[in-house]
Write a protein that holds these residues in place. Structure first.
Motif, mmCIF file in Angstrom:
data_model
loop_
_atom_site.group_PDB
_atom_site.id
_atom_site.type_symbol
_atom_site.label_atom_id
_atom_site.label_comp_id
_atom_site.label_asym_id
_atom_site.label_seq_id
_atom_site.Cartn_x
_atom_site.Cartn_y
_atom_site.Cartn_z
ATOM 1 N N ALA A 128 51.650 50.290 69.236
ATOM 2 C CA ALA A 128 51.398 51.409 69.724
ATOM 3 C C ALA A 128 52.222 51.946 70.971
ATOM 4 C CB ALA A 128 50.121 51.257 70.652
ATOM 5 N N ASP A 129 53.165 51.004 71.728
ATOM 6 C CA ASP A 129 54.237 51.529 72.810
ATOM 7 C C ASP A 129 54.784 51.420 72.069
ATOM 8 O OD1 ASP A 129 52.984 50.785 74.498
ATOM 9 O OD2 ASP A 129 53.110 48.069 74.620
ATOM 10 N N VAL A 130 55.926 50.716 70.784
ATOM 11 C CA VAL A 130 57.049 51.168 69.979
ATOM 12 C C VAL A 130 56.813 52.349 68.984
ATOM 13 C CG1 VAL A 130 58.226 50.002 68.064
ATOM 14 C CG2 VAL A 130 56.964 48.504 69.768
ATOM 15 N N GLY A 135 58.140 57.736 68.723
ATOM 16 C CA GLY A 135 57.767 59.308 68.376
ATOM 17 C C GLY A 135 58.876 60.375 69.628
ATOM 18 N N ALA A 136 58.870 59.915 70.962
ATOM 19 C CA ALA A 136 59.894 60.473 71.508
ATOM 20 C C ALA A 136 61.532 60.247 70.701
ATOM 21 C CB ALA A 136 60.462 59.707 72.700
ATOM 22 N N PHE A 137 62.410 59.873 70.641
ATOM 23 C CA PHE A 137 63.130 59.675 69.540
ATOM 24 C C PHE A 137 62.781 60.361 68.492
ATOM 25 C CE2 PHE A 137 65.261 58.595 65.968
ATOM 26 C CZ PHE A 137 66.467 58.939 66.468
ATOM 27 N N MET A 168 55.218 55.990 59.509
ATOM 28 C CA MET A 168 54.081 56.458 60.011
ATOM 29 C C MET A 168 53.814 57.526 61.248
ATOM 30 S SD MET A 168 50.770 54.370 62.840
ATOM 31 C CE MET A 168 49.568 54.763 63.011
ATOM 32 N N ARG A 169 54.506 57.934 62.220
ATOM 33 C CA ARG A 169 54.825 58.867 62.805
ATOM 34 C C ARG A 169 55.489 60.141 62.223
ATOM 35 N NH1 ARG A 169 54.669 62.895 65.479
ATOM 36 N NH2 ARG A 169 55.418 63.532 67.543
ATOM 37 N N TRP A 170 56.203 59.509 61.000
ATOM 38 C CA TRP A 170 57.017 60.763 60.201
ATOM 39 C C TRP A 170 55.375 61.146 59.055
ATOM 40 C CZ3 TRP A 170 62.275 62.876 60.479
ATOM 41 C CH2 TRP A 170 62.130 63.896 59.921
ATOM 42 N N PHE A 171 55.253 60.321 58.765
ATOM 43 C CA PHE A 171 54.364 61.220 57.452
ATOM 44 C C PHE A 171 53.043 61.281 58.334
ATOM 45 C CE2 PHE A 171 58.262 58.793 55.196
ATOM 46 C CZ PHE A 171 57.982 60.279 54.399
ATOM 47 N N HIS A 172 52.509 60.808 59.404
ATOM 48 C CA HIS A 172 51.114 61.080 59.828
ATOM 49 C C HIS A 172 50.223 59.645 59.258
ATOM 50 C CE1 HIS A 172 52.451 64.132 62.075
ATOM 51 N NE2 HIS A 172 52.601 64.727 61.255
ATOM 52 N N TRP A 173 50.538 58.883 59.261
ATOM 53 C CA TRP A 173 49.960 57.608 58.574
ATOM 54 C C TRP A 173 49.015 57.478 59.757
ATOM 55 C CZ3 TRP A 173 54.575 53.821 55.976
ATOM 56 C CH2 TRP A 173 54.666 55.072 55.258
#
Length: 219
Positions: A128-130, A135-137, A168-173
């Protein structure tokens, strides 16, 4: 806004730690080098990427770990067409400092039982930290698309877990979807390709080791 045609995620070649996990007891994770096999993998990836990019420009972001920097160098991309920079937010999941092999084996067993996304290594990070720093990147990456001369290709040279969390972040998995995916092999890549409908799609999926549990969030 200039949206790139492709966003390529490349995992570094085989490192000394991939070949022998006892090296973590005496060498910092960030300092581990590519093995000869890893160098060969990186060079092979370079051949594929040079063919993929052709004469087009590339904006490259590279994790500051030695193995990712060595991987990028081995790609032999044309420096006249590549804008490259280190990006610490794309680094490997932090596991603490020098590692005790038996302790890490024990913690990996705990992680498998607890979940790779939520389990936090002692003195280190959780998945979750990664996810949060990826997400900030992404916010910075989106802003870079506003430049009128942004190249049509983006290349991220990073690590297996970070690649999965980026997608996961990009595609909202969901977390459940992430948990079922395996890391890509060393020296392999996945590409987010921009379609005619303005949406990005992954050129090929990550391998799954299980079927994700499904939850209905409908009201």
């Amino acid at each position: 806004m200039v949206r790139p045609h492709r966003i390529v995620l490349l995992r570094h070649g085989e490192s000394e730690g991939n070949a022998d996990d006892t090296v973590y007891e005496r060498e910092p994770d960030h300092a581990l080098r590519l093995t000869p096999t890893g160098l060969t993998q990186a060079e092979a990836a370079g051949e594929q990427l040079r063919a993929l990019f052709g004469e087009e420009g590339v904006s490259a972001y590279v994790s500051p770990y030695r193995r990712t920097l060595e991987t990028f160098r081995a790609l032999r991309l044309d420096p006249r067409r590549v804008r490259a920079r280190e990006e610490p937010r794309l680094r490997e999941q932090d596991w603490g400092n020098w590692q005790d092999r038996e302790d890490v084996k024990r913690q990996k067993a705990y992680r498998d039982a607890y979940g790779h996304f939520f389990y936090r290594f002692a003195q280190g990070e959780s998945g979750a930290d990664v996810y949060d720093r990826v997400g900030a990147f992404l916010e910075s990456l989106y802003r870079s698309f506003e430049a009128p001369d942004h190249p049509p290709n983006v290349l991220l040279v990073t690590h297996g877990l970070t690649m999965r969390l980026f997608c996961m972040r990009w595609f909202h998995w969901s977390v459940a979807e992430f948990e079922c995916l395996s890391n890509p092999e060393n020296g392999s890549f996945r590409t987010l390709v921009l379609g005619s409908d303005g949406r990005y799609r992954l050129d090929r999926p990550f391998e799954r080791w299980t079927t994700p549990e499904s939850f209905d969030l409908g009201g």
